[in-house]
Design a protein around this motif. Structure first.
Motif, mmCIF file in Angstrom:
data_model
loop_
_atom_site.group_PDB
_atom_site.id
_atom_site.type_symbol
_atom_site.label_atom_id
_atom_site.label_comp_id
_atom_site.label_asym_id
_atom_site.label_seq_id
_atom_site.Cartn_x
_atom_site.Cartn_y
_atom_site.Cartn_z
ATOM 1 N N ASP A 1 0.862 -1.173 0.000
ATOM 2 C CA ASP A 1 0.000 0.000 0.000
ATOM 3 C C ASP A 1 0.902 1.227 0.000
ATOM 4 O OD1 ASP A 1 -2.224 -1.522 0.106
ATOM 5 O OD2 ASP A 1 -2.632 -1.238 2.232
ATOM 6 N N ARG A 2 0.551 2.230 -0.792
ATOM 7 C CA ARG A 2 1.365 3.448 -0.748
ATOM 8 C C ARG A 2 0.468 4.683 -0.791
ATOM 9 N NH1 ARG A 2 3.014 5.751 -6.420
ATOM 10 N NH2 ARG A 2 2.909 7.546 -5.058
ATOM 11 N N PRO A 3 0.923 5.782 -0.163
ATOM 12 C CA PRO A 3 0.134 7.012 -0.196
ATOM 13 C C PRO A 3 0.255 7.688 -1.561
ATOM 14 C CG PRO A 3 2.201 7.375 0.979
ATOM 15 C CD PRO A 3 2.173 5.918 0.609
ATOM 16 N N THR A 4 -0.709 8.516 -1.892
ATOM 17 C CA THR A 4 -0.670 9.263 -3.156
ATOM 18 C C THR A 4 -0.492 10.749 -2.852
ATOM 19 O OG1 THR A 4 -3.036 9.744 -3.271
ATOM 20 C CG2 THR A 4 -2.309 7.613 -4.135
ATOM 21 N N ARG A 5 -0.187 11.496 -3.898
ATOM 22 C CA ARG A 5 0.023 12.935 -3.749
ATOM 23 C C ARG A 5 -1.228 13.618 -3.220
ATOM 24 N NH1 ARG A 5 -0.733 16.441 -7.605
ATOM 25 N NH2 ARG A 5 -0.777 14.818 -9.196
ATOM 26 N N GLY A 6 -2.403 13.063 -3.535
ATOM 27 C CA GLY A 6 -3.669 13.669 -3.103
ATOM 28 C C GLY A 6 -4.096 13.258 -1.708
ATOM 29 N N GLY A 7 -3.224 12.517 -0.983
ATOM 30 C CA GLY A 7 -3.548 12.154 0.397
ATOM 31 C C GLY A 7 -4.326 10.863 0.538
ATOM 32 N N LYS A 8 -4.502 10.085 -0.544
ATOM 33 C CA LYS A 8 -5.209 8.809 -0.466
ATOM 34 C C LYS A 8 -4.195 7.677 -0.379
ATOM 35 C CE LYS A 8 -9.263 10.536 -2.740
ATOM 36 N NZ LYS A 8 -10.371 10.326 -3.639
ATOM 37 N N ARG A 9 -4.706 6.433 -0.157
ATOM 38 C CA ARG A 9 -3.838 5.261 -0.180
ATOM 39 C C ARG A 9 -4.292 4.360 -1.324
ATOM 40 N NH1 ARG A 9 -0.305 5.164 3.691
ATOM 41 N NH2 ARG A 9 0.413 3.042 3.296
#
Length: 905
Positions: free
Chosen positions: A346-354
């Motif tokens: 699992d990794r975070p995204t630039r928009g703050g989601k996973r």
């Protein structure tokens, strides 16, 4: 789209004819450079030199749609008819004249513009939409020589350099989808500038082969913007950071392991920021999980920078790190080279989601992983109730040579819109090195682009210059938006190069000396972007140095940590697989018998048809006989044994999926799992009605496309997602399975040993010589036995508390003799604590053989019934001779073991 594409070729002939009445402008590639950059290829020819002009087409022969007009006479006739009665002409012409006449009245400066000129301008715009990609700057090395189509030259439409500053009415143009703002009048120069910016920059757009007009218009809105796309400082810093990570990761590996094969991404480093921005955009649009398939080139970079596999683990594998020791459930396998391994994080995204990312392990066989990824994605959609197919997405990364050359690419593309195989669109990224190992494109494909195969699917194709990182990011984001909007495939063709050979110790100048002479002096994408940002003033040298220092420090820290890194128990299966045993752990054998009342109930459910349903009379008879079998408990045939296995597994809450060519009816007309009403054509599947409010996909039986490689790969991927499912592929005839030999050799037989991935996939291969010729005779039983890795010199432990022969073997091969044993071998796939592939030599003439029958008592779990022995009711490896023999026979010299039809013969 009809009126947009309808008559452009006819209209071009009209233009040629009109211009031929004096001299003509004929376009030739690279003959005489024009003074203007827009008039790129023109040379004026006298009338005597021009090509023959087609004869005028009579009015009576002309179709009446917009863009089909071929002469000024015809246009004038239509205009007169429209002025007399607007309803007398086609609606598209009505719109055209309303736009033109209305606008001309309010714009006196363009009174000299004729309808003919408007038509030519419209065709020039359309030429850019269709062929602008041919003029785009796609090749970072500048090696590709492409002829610019003559219809991109304004002179082809009769315009001269004197027309550049003339103003033209654009109402007609707006009908072609260009121009969103309300400036009705523009000069030809500004129009051409806009066209060049939109279609001839670092991205070449191919989309005019798409039939649906709304899709083309959606793309035009994205492409034909009033001003060129620009990223702000914040976005540029993120892109720069990602490009530095991509570049320095490869440099670090090259420094630490100078002679190791790693199949680096040098020359295509912009793939990493492109993918990361694509995933960020996809997450913003609702994607929660992405399944990735890719070849070896760039894989380590994707693992480390995109999927976020711990860098210390990657470095430890490079150094031949230690294996885990003294751990319960140890699962080491034979292993595979590091650039074949998969992982999931699992990794975070630039928009703050996973977002959850899975990279599927793959063999050296390029593109073989494609259908596996798509199948796994479809399974994820089923288990997460993703009915809209917007939460789970597949991304496939290809090479230019393999995308054009491997047939499984086409097989996989053609699954994309089939109801039981679609995943709502796959994003394809082609890392186009412009060379395949040592083979030049001209020797590797017959088409203009390596991506042309995707045009068969109406997929848009974005060709992008791999040296322009912002263009790469833009194309990748656009691909994510397309997929989430239209739920269909899209292709990004990343035109880049390979800085070194096929691998780092290969010498590419043997075969591509000219290319590698240029590459040696060519700046990296990072150097190009660095210079661009410094020129813009948005970023300073110190900013770039700080990011670079940060990345370098992390890489070095992770390298030091890798020396002490001890692998934990392999993260070998997803959460669904928790509790399943590895080959090193003993798994107990379970009974597969079912309570008699359950057998009776489900048997009744799957042999009952709706009252108003009118099946074929032969099929009706089959179902009446099946109902009789359940009623009497005697004479259950092969198809009934299979149907009961499916039904009882469904009642227990398991997903059952059977796919392959003609499986709904069955090659030999024995299954009839989907019945067709002979009057209405309506379909009914009894196994969809085993439990109340059954999910319609819980039992799936589906005829597939006529593909073995692609469909078997798909089902394999599907089976790997969740162990609580019986997933089966049936060949039309067992002989045809060799069309999928790569899947058998590289995945099914060896995947668990190489990649620690279990699968309970069942493969049904109709087998037996029944006079239908050599291609319909043998499923090649001997091949599957030869590929079994059981040790022939070791007698397996048979004590029930210690027995693990099947667990330690790579697969099971069976030639089942009775319907009851078939029932149990299918149920056994689910009722155990591990998963193994099952290869079944399916019968042909036994499907209707009078002696190949079982009684219902052999299916149940009642003590004392024929199927019950000291171990309970289950699959029998040995069925004793039913003839009356005493326990000890005198004079027996030979014991004959047989299976399948031989037993009855």
């Amino acid at each position: 789209m009809g009126w947009l594409r309808a008559g452009s070729s006819v209209a071009k002939l009209a233009i040629r004819r009109t211009l031929s009445q004096g001299g003509s402008y004929a376009a030739r590639s690279r003959i005489v450079p024009s003074q203007s950059r827009y008039f790129h290829t023109t040379v004026f020819k006298s009338k005597a030199q021009t090509a023959p002009v087609p004869r005028p087409v009579p009015l009576s022969k002309l179709t009446d749609s917009f863009l089909d007009g071929t002469s000024s006479v015809y246009l004038e006739e239509l205009q007169r008819a429209w002025e007399a009665d607007p309803d007398s002409v086609d609606e598209s012409w009505d719109n055209f004249f309303r736009n033109f006449v209305g606008q001309a009245a309010t714009s006196p400066g363009i009174s000299g513009q004729t309808i003919q000129e408007s038509m030519r301008l419209l065709l020039l715009v359309r030429a850019y939409q269709v062929n602008g990609h041919m003029k785009a700057k796609l090749d970072p090395l500048g090696l590709e020589e492409r002829e610019i189509p003559e219809d991109l030259d304004p002179a082809f439409y009769g315009f001269t350099e004197a027309d550049l500053d003339r103003e033209f009415f654009l109402g007609v143009w707006r009908m072609a989808g260009f121009l969103s703002e309300n400036r009705p009048v523009q000069t030809l120069r500004s129009i051409l500038t806009r066209l060049e910016q939109a279609y001839c920059g670092s991205i070449g757009f191919e989309y005019m082969h798409i039939a649906e007009r709304d899709k083309c218009n959606w793309l035009r809105d994205k492409i034909e913007t009033p001003t060129p796309m620009q990223y702000n400082r914040q976005r540029r810093e993120v892109i720069l950071d990602r490009l530095i990570w991509s570049t320095q990761f490869e440099n670090f590996l090259a420094t630490k392991w100078t002679t190791a094969k790693r199949f680096g991404l040098e020359g295509g480093e912009t793939l990493i920021p492109g993918m990361k921005e694509m995933f960020d955009r996809a997450a913003d649009l609702g994607v929660e999980s992405i399944v990735i398939g890719m070849p070896h080139r760039g894989r380590l970079n994707v693992l480390g920078n995109v999927v976020r596999k711990p860098l210390r683990q990657i470095f430890s594998e490079f150094s031949g790190g230690t294996r885990p020791v003294d751990e319960v459930g140890l699962y080491t396998g034979t292993g595979d080279v590091k650039y074949h391994l998969g992982t999931s994080y699992d990794r975070p995204t630039r928009g703050g989601k996973r977002i959850h990312l899975s990279l599927v392990a793959n063999p050296s066989h390029l593109e073989a992983v494609d259908p596996v990824v798509v199948g796994k994605t479809r399974a994820k959609q089923y288990y997460s109730n993703d009915e809209d197919r917007t939460k789970n997405m597949a991304v496939l990364i290809h090479g230019d040579g393999s995308f054009a050359g491997q047939g499984v690419v086409y097989e996989t593309l053609h699954l994309s819109a089939l109801p039981n195989y679609t995943t709502g669109g796959t994003i394809h990224i082609v890392v186009n090195n412009q060379v395949a190992f040592t083979t030049d494109p001209r020797a590797g494909r017959s088409s203009q682009y390596c991506t042309d195969v995707a045009k068969a699917l109406n997929a848009p194709i974005f060709h992008v210059n791999g040296d322009d990182v912002e263009a790469v990011v833009h194309a990748c984001e656009l691909a994510a938006e397309w997929r989430q909007t239209f739920h269909s495939d899209v292709v990004v063709d990343l035109v880049c190069y390979r800085r070194f050979g096929h691998n780092e110790i290969d010498e590419p100048s043997f075969t591509q000396p000219k290319m590698y002479k240029i590459i040696r002096n060519h700046p990296s994408a990072l150097q190009i972007y660095r210079n661009k940002l410094l020129e813009s003033g948005q970023v300073t040298d110190d900013d770039i140095g700080n990011i670079s220092q940060k990345v370098s420090t992390i890489l070095n820290d992770e390298f030091l940590a890798s020396k002490d890194y001890v692998p934990k128990r392999r993260d070998w299966l997803s959460a669904y697989w928790t509790g399943f045993k590895s080959p090193e752990q003993i798994s107990r054998v379970r009974n597969t018998g079912v309570k008699p009342e359950i057998l009776k109930n489900v048997g009744k459910a799957i042999t009952t048809l709706p009252d108003n349903f009118k099946p074929h009379r032969a099929v009706k008879k089959v179902y009446e006989q099946r109902a009789q079998m359940i009623e009497t408990g005697e004479g259950l045939d092969w198809a009934m044994g299979e149907a009961l296995a499916f039904a009882t597994l469904l009642v227990e809450g398991n997903h059952v999926r059977l796919s392959g060519q003609d499986v709904e009816r069955g090659t030999f007309s024995h299954r009839h799992s989907v019945i067709h009403d002979q009057e209405t054509g309506e379909q009914y599947c009894p196994l969809d009605h085993v439990i109340i409010n059954q999910n319609e996909e819980m039992f799936t039986v589906s005829n597939s496309s006529l593909s073995e490689f692609g469909v078997l790969g798909f089902e394999l991927g599907y089976s790997m997602e969740n162990p609580n499912s019986l997933v089966m592929w049936e060949a039309q005839f067992g002989d045809f399975a060799n069309g999928a030999q790569v899947i058998f050799d590289q995945f099914i037989s060896s995947g668990e040993a190489k990649w620690l991935r279990q699968t309970g996939l069942v493969v049904l291969l109709p087998h037996g010589y029944d006079g239908q010729g050599p291609e319909h005779s043998s499923a090649r039983l001997e091949r599957y036995l030869q590929m079994s890795d059981d040790n022939p010199f070791v007698i397996p432990e048979m004590d029930t508390t210690l027995r693990k022969q099947i667990q330690e073997c790579n697969w099971q091969v069976v030639n089942v003799t009775t319907p009851a044993n078939y029932f149990h071998v299918l149920r056994r796939q689910i009722h155990r604590e591990f998963r193994k592939p099952l290869i079944v030599m399916s019968p042909k003439n036994l499907l209707r053989h009078k002696d190949c029958k079982s009684n219902l008592s052999e299916f149940d779990d009642v003590r004392g019934h024929p199927g019950f022995d000291k171990q309970g009711t289950r699959f029998k490896r040995l069925i004793k001779d039913q003839n009356m023999h005493s326990d000890l026979e005198e004079g027996i010299r030979r014991l004959v073991l047989c299976s399948g039809k031989v037993c009855y013969a």
